[in-house]
Design a protein around this motif. Structure first.
Motif, PDB file in Angstrom:
ATOM      1  N   LEU A  37       0.839  -1.214   0.000  1.00 49.01           N
ATOM      2  CA  LEU A  37       0.000   0.000   0.000  1.00 49.01           C
ATOM      3  C   LEU A  37       0.870   1.259   0.000  1.00 49.01           C
ATOM      4  O   LEU A  37       0.589   2.220  -0.728  1.00 49.01           O
ATOM      5  CB  LEU A  37      -0.903  -0.005   1.234  1.00 49.01           C
ATOM      6  CG  LEU A  37      -1.885   1.168   1.300  1.00 49.01           C
ATOM      7  CD1 LEU A  37      -2.999   1.013   0.281  1.00 49.01           C
ATOM      8  CD2 LEU A  37      -2.480   1.297   2.701  1.00 49.01           C
ATOM      9  N   GLY A  38       1.921   1.223   0.798  1.00 42.85           N
ATOM     10  CA  GLY A  38       2.819   2.380   0.879  1.00 42.85           C
ATOM     11  C   GLY A  38       3.479   2.683  -0.454  1.00 42.85           C
ATOM     12  O   GLY A  38       3.542   3.838  -0.880  1.00 42.85           O
ATOM     13  N   LEU A  39       3.944   1.637  -1.117  1.00 40.95           N
ATOM     14  CA  LEU A  39       4.601   1.835  -2.417  1.00 40.95           C
ATOM     15  C   LEU A  39       3.595   2.302  -3.466  1.00 40.95           C
ATOM     16  O   LEU A  39       3.888   3.170  -4.286  1.00 40.95           O
ATOM     17  CB  LEU A  39       5.291   0.545  -2.856  1.00 40.95           C
ATOM     18  CG  LEU A  39       6.500   0.133  -1.985  1.00 40.95           C
ATOM     19  CD1 LEU A  39       7.014  -1.244  -2.389  1.00 40.95           C
ATOM     20  CD2 LEU A  39       7.610   1.167  -2.071  1.00 40.95           C
ATOM     21  N   SER A  40       2.393   1.709  -3.420  1.00 45.68           N
ATOM     22  CA  SER A  40       1.347   2.146  -4.370  1.00 45.68           C
ATOM     23  C   SER A  40       0.983   3.599  -4.095  1.00 45.68           C
ATOM     24  O   SER A  40       0.790   4.402  -5.021  1.00 45.68           O
ATOM     25  CB  SER A  40       0.093   1.279  -4.227  1.00 45.68           C
ATOM     26  OG  SER A  40       0.446  -0.071  -4.202  1.00 45.68           O
ATOM     27  N   GLY A  41       0.879   3.930  -2.799  1.00 51.36           N
ATOM     28  CA  GLY A  41       0.585   5.313  -2.424  1.00 51.36           C
ATOM     29  C   GLY A  41       1.668   6.249  -2.908  1.00 51.36           C
ATOM     30  O   GLY A  41       1.386   7.347  -3.398  1.00 51.36           O
ATOM     31  N   GLY A  42       2.922   5.799  -2.799  1.00 49.50           N
ATOM     32  CA  GLY A  42       4.045   6.610  -3.278  1.00 49.50           C
ATOM     33  C   GLY A  42       3.914   6.900  -4.764  1.00 49.50           C
ATOM     34  O   GLY A  42       4.142   8.035  -5.210  1.00 49.50           O
ATOM     35  N   ALA A  43       3.507   5.873  -5.513  1.00 45.04           N
ATOM     36  CA  ALA A  43       3.322   6.058  -6.962  1.00 45.04           C
ATOM     37  C   ALA A  43       2.200   7.057  -7.232  1.00 45.04           C
ATOM     38  O   ALA A  43       2.302   7.913  -8.126  1.00 45.04           O
ATOM     39  CB  ALA A  43       3.019   4.714  -7.612  1.00 45.04           C
ATOM     40  N   ALA A  44       1.130   6.946  -6.419  1.00 42.48           N
ATOM     41  CA  ALA A  44      -0.003   7.876  -6.602  1.00 42.48           C
ATOM     42  C   ALA A  44       0.431   9.312  -6.300  1.00 42.48           C
ATOM     43  O   ALA A  44       0.071  10.247  -7.025  1.00 42.48           O
ATOM     44  CB  ALA A  44      -1.150   7.466  -5.688  1.00 42.48           C
ATOM     45  N   TYR A  45       1.217   9.492  -5.234  1.00 42.99           N
ATOM     46  CA  TYR A  45       1.726  10.833  -4.909  1.00 42.99           C
ATOM     47  C   TYR A  45       2.593  11.358  -6.053  1.00 42.99           C
ATOM     48  O   TYR A  45       2.524  12.532  -6.412  1.00 42.99           O
ATOM     49  CB  TYR A  45       2.560  10.797  -3.626  1.00 42.99           C
ATOM     50  CG  TYR A  45       1.747  10.779  -2.357  1.00 42.99           C
ATOM     51  CD1 TYR A  45       0.877  11.813  -2.056  1.00 42.99           C
ATOM     52  CD2 TYR A  45       1.860   9.728  -1.451  1.00 42.99           C
ATOM     53  CE1 TYR A  45       0.134  11.804  -0.885  1.00 42.99           C
ATOM     54  CE2 TYR A  45       1.120   9.714  -0.272  1.00 42.99           C
ATOM     55  CZ  TYR A  45       0.260  10.748   0.006  1.00 42.99           C
ATOM     56  OH  TYR A  45      -0.470  10.742   1.157  1.00 42.99           O
ATOM     57  N   LEU A  46       3.400  10.470  -6.590  1.00 43.15           N
ATOM     58  CA  LEU A  46       4.298  10.863  -7.683  1.00 43.15           C
ATOM     59  C   LEU A  46       3.498  11.384  -8.880  1.00 43.15           C
ATOM     60  O   LEU A  46       3.822  12.424  -9.463  1.00 43.15           O
ATOM     61  CB  LEU A  46       5.143   9.650  -8.097  1.00 43.15           C
ATOM     62  CG  LEU A  46       6.499   9.965  -8.711  1.00 43.15           C
ATOM     63  CD1 LEU A  46       7.376  10.701  -7.731  1.00 43.15           C
ATOM     64  CD2 LEU A  46       7.189   8.681  -9.175  1.00 43.15           C
ATOM     65  N   ILE A  47       2.433  10.638  -9.201  1.00 44.88           N
ATOM     66  CA  ILE A  47       1.576  11.063 -10.333  1.00 44.88           C
ATOM     67  C   ILE A  47       0.945  12.419 -10.011  1.00 44.88           C
ATOM     68  O   ILE A  47       0.891  13.325 -10.853  1.00 44.88           O
ATOM     69  CB  ILE A  47       0.504   9.991 -10.625  1.00 44.88           C
ATOM     70  CG1 ILE A  47       1.179   8.736 -11.169  1.00 44.88           C
ATOM     71  CG2 ILE A  47      -0.548  10.513 -11.594  1.00 44.88           C
ATOM     72  CD1 ILE A  47       0.295   7.516 -11.217  1.00 44.88           C
TER      73      ILE A  47
END
Lengths: 311, 451
Positions: free
Chosen positions: A153-163
């Motif tokens: 979840l954290g890594l997916s969240g990181g990707a979402a923040y990046l976008i």
């Protein structure tokens, strides 16, 4: 009334869990202090200091600092005047809003901290949810149970923040801001920037709340990552007002904390404080910020539990 | 009778003094150079937008009258008093240091925010770029005013084709003026507080602990340090801050080497000698040399050579017990100090060449301190790539420093200027490590927002 009850419940859960506060504080210190010690070793002496009175220390030599950041090896390169006083926390908040990332080498301690935080967060949430001592083994079991999914979840969240930063922030504070402020006076530009920052801040907070409640669903509801995000979205839709109020209280707390920290510079002797005063003030700030973060988490836990029992 | 005669004499002298003052003031007024009355209006028209006008009559300490006109952006009107105060201080100081202000009017035009308009040299007109929010203890606004006004002498009154020299002189002049303003307002001998800006540069914050020093931050030494060998003939705008800082540091080095009275005499001579004419860099330094009664070519040739940098270092310091009995009875230590010239530029103090093994010049000071409290001050002409000093004494050395008074501000790496045999004292660096650790802790907590 329900909003206040949720927030006070968060406060109460944190007050009853001093070990959690201590543990997380020590975790932050353990990641940061060795690097601070390393920096101390790599700093060259700023010349001869004949008399150093701890009660009347010399004002920081900004030119020496600039020289150090240019010529000295190691972490000394990342030492800037921005570390002084309230400029440090405000600079970090500004960096979040203005899309400025820390220097590359400092991403390593942040990554280490992310792993540690994710590893212990399951136990922290379990403790806050129970509202009583659960013992180290139960906390570790909760952490072990949820760590893998929290990591995903954290890594997916990181990707979402990046976008969010690369797509939305880049457009909002790039071409859109330039277009809005073309030919405008600075005051008008400030108003436009505040408006854009509010919009972007809402998007950031929405994403962070989606992830926060998804973590609770993983830890307390033992949901899969996908299910947790779905549950979190549903909770946000149903309890939006309470979530917003929790964030508002946290924001106000942060403003009061930073205001107090900034005001300490204006107390006599505060502009160039003694070393002891720097340490006490700085650690009080860190502890205060940690408490605010945990009170928010406690309130979220309370909201999640009540929402679950209602459904 | 005697008393009456004396009173008469005093009265005559007093009347003469009054008449002389009035006449001098009138002459000063009448010798004010004519200004193009439409210049400021033309500039405002070019810049566009609305301006709020303010008119403040000034009377300088010298008695010269000057009509100060402010053309401010509507959201900068609150800075009018600060701008006027800085203008008054700058005019007063430059009037005393360089030469009387050549015009009877000064217009300060506040350029609109984000205007691409490049600053121009117009007689009697100064352009500044004020910001909407301007912390009281950060004097960046005053620096712009003082810098712009200095250009009325260096660039307008005296035409200076060399951009770097004109910029450097204005930078040097503003640094001195700001120190006076900060001292008067805050009773501290500083240049300004460090200003940091957030929120896209719109929100400023003056860091109260970070007090800036005139001879370093006041000259933007950071820009020079990042490009110490900058070519002063380069016309690109990117290198302009480094060029300005290099020239300003060179002038401040001369101030520290020759002393302010000698330098001030030279600056004043340059304005008087080249008023209304063009002045090259060579002419300027020749005038300074004449005023100080010294040949400064040894400095100018080195300080402004493209790619040439100053970097002196103490590369070695040892102190070992000497068993030969060279000190007579009691303990004896042989202390060896190795000095090195790491840059190509030489700070010798004279153009005369050395004769045989004898050095020529003593510009660089070398200080060696010993454990028994004794101190040795030596000099070096800085020409050789390396120089070794040997001392025999009853105590070991504790510290060796080259240029301890920081005369040579063009030395771009000060960190290697000293070496000590004492265990490193954390007293001076520990506050920085502690602050940095707190900063890192806060960074970690801020980052936790994302996870």
């Amino acid at each position: 009334m329900g909003i206040l009850r949720t927030w006070f419940s968060g406060v109460w859960r944190v007050v009853r869990a001093p070990a959690v506060v201590t543990g997380l504080y020590v975790l932050i210190l353990v990641v940061a202090a060795p690097l601070g010690a390393w920096l101390q070793l790599s700093l060259p002496s700023p010349g001869v200091v004949d008399i150093v009175d701890a009660n009347d220390p010399p004002a920081p030599d900004v030119d020496w600092l600039d020289e150090v950041s240019l010529h000295a090896p190691g972490l000394a390169r990342f030492l800037t005047p921005a570390v002084i006083g309230v400029a440090a926390p405000i600079g970090h908040l500004d960096a979040i809003l203005d899309r400025r990332r820390p220097p590359m080498p400092l991403l390593i301690p942040i990554a280490v901290f992310f792993l540690c935080w994710t590893a212990v967060w399951g136990g922290v949430v379990e403790r806050l949810a129970q509202g009583r001592r659960i013992g180290v083994s139960a906390a570790m079991a909760a952490s072990r149970r949820s760590m893998g999914r929290l990591l995903i979840l954290g890594l997916s969240g990181g990707a979402a923040y990046l976008i969010l930063y690369l797509a939305v922030h880049a457009v909002m504070f790039g071409p859109l801001y330039e277009w809005l402020t073309d030919g405008a006076i600075e005051r008008t530009a400030f108003i436009w920037r505040v408006a854009l920052a509010v919009v972007f801040g809402v998007l950031l907070l929405a994403l962070s709340q989606l992830l926060d409640f998804a973590k609770l669903a993983i830890i307390l509801g033992r949901a899969s990552v996908r299910q947790a995000v779905s549950d979190s979205g549903k909770l946000l839709r149903e309890r939006l007002l309470t979530v917003m109020a929790l964030l508002l209280f946290s924001g106000l707390g942060l403003v009061v904390l930073l205001g107090g920290y900034a005001a300490s510079e204006f107390i006599p002797g505060g502009s160039v404080p003694s070393l002891a005063r720097v340490i006490v003030g700085g650690q009080a700030l860190i502890l205060g910020r940690l408490l605010l973060r945990l009170v928010l988490a406690g309130g979220q836990v309370d909201l999640y539990l009540r929402s679950r029992s209602a459904s | 009778m005697k008393s009456f005669t004396f009173t008469c004499r005093v009265a005559v002298v007093a009347v003469a003094v009054v008449l002389w003052s009035v006449a001098a003031s009138a002459v000063a007024q009448s010798t004010a150079l004519p200004l193009d009355p439409a210049a400021a209006e033309t500039l405002r028209g070019t810049l566009g937008g609305a301006f709020i006008e303010r008119r403040i009559p000034l009377e300088l300490t010298s008695g010269t009258r000057c009509d100060l006109r402010l053309s401010l952006q509507p959201d900068h009107v609150q800075h009018a008093d600060r701008i006027a105060d800085a203008a008054r201080e700058a005019l007063d100081q430059y009037d005393a240091w360089f030469a009387p202000y050549p015009f009877n009017q000064l217009t300060i035009v506040d350029v609109p925010w984000q205007s691409p308009h490049e600053d121009q040299r117009i007689a009697g007109v100064v352009t500044i770029r004020a910001r909407w929010l301007q912390p009281e203890r950060s004097l960046t606004l005053e620096a712009q005013v003082a810098r712009g006004i200095a250009r009325q002498w260096w660039g307008t009154r005296v035409n200076i084709p060399d951009r770097a020299l004109a910029d450097g002189l204005a930078e040097y002049a503003q640094s001195r003026t700001l120190e006076r303003i900060f001292d008067r307002r805050h009773q501290r001998n500083n240049y300004s507080l460090l200003e940091t800006r957030w929120f896209g540069g719109l929100v400023p914050w003056a860091i109260r602990a970070a007090r800036l020093d005139r001879q370093t931050s006041g000259l933007n030494r950071a820009a020079f340090r990042r490009n110490p060998g900058v070519d002063l003939r380069d016309r690109s705008l990117v290198v302009r801050p480094a060029q300005t800082a290099r020239v300003a540091a060179a002038i401040t080095t001369l101030e520290r080497y020759l002393g302010w009275p000698a330098l001030q005499r030279g600056l004043s001579s340059a304005v008087r000698r080249y008023a209304g004419q063009s002045m090259t860099t060579a002419m300027f330094f020749e005038t300074l040399g004449d005023a100080a009664d010294r040949d400064l070519s040894w400095f100018v040739d080195q300080a402004f050579a493209p790619g040439s940098t100053y970097d002196y270092a103490v590369s070695g310091l040892t102190s070992i017990a000497d068993e030969t009995g060279a000190c007579g009875e009691g303990p004896c230590y042989r202390t060896t100090v190795v000095l090195r010239r790491l840059g190509a530029a030489v700070f010798s103090g004279t153009s005369l060449l050395p004769v045989g093994p004898f050095e020529s010049g003593r510009a660089l000071e070398v200080e060696v301190r010993f454990a028994d409290g004794q101190r040795s001050d030596d000099h070096w002409d800085g020409r050789a790539a390396e120089k070794t000093l040997v001392y025999l004494g009853p105590a070991p050395a504790t510290l060796a420093r080259i240029d301890p008074a920081r005369t040579l501000l063009l030395d771009f790496n000060r960190l290697n200027n000293s070496r000590t045999l004492m265990p490193p004292s954390p007293a001076a660096t520990l506050p920085w490590s502690v602050r940095w650790t707190i900063w890192l802790q806060d960074l970690l907590l801020s980052s936790s927002f994302f996870f």
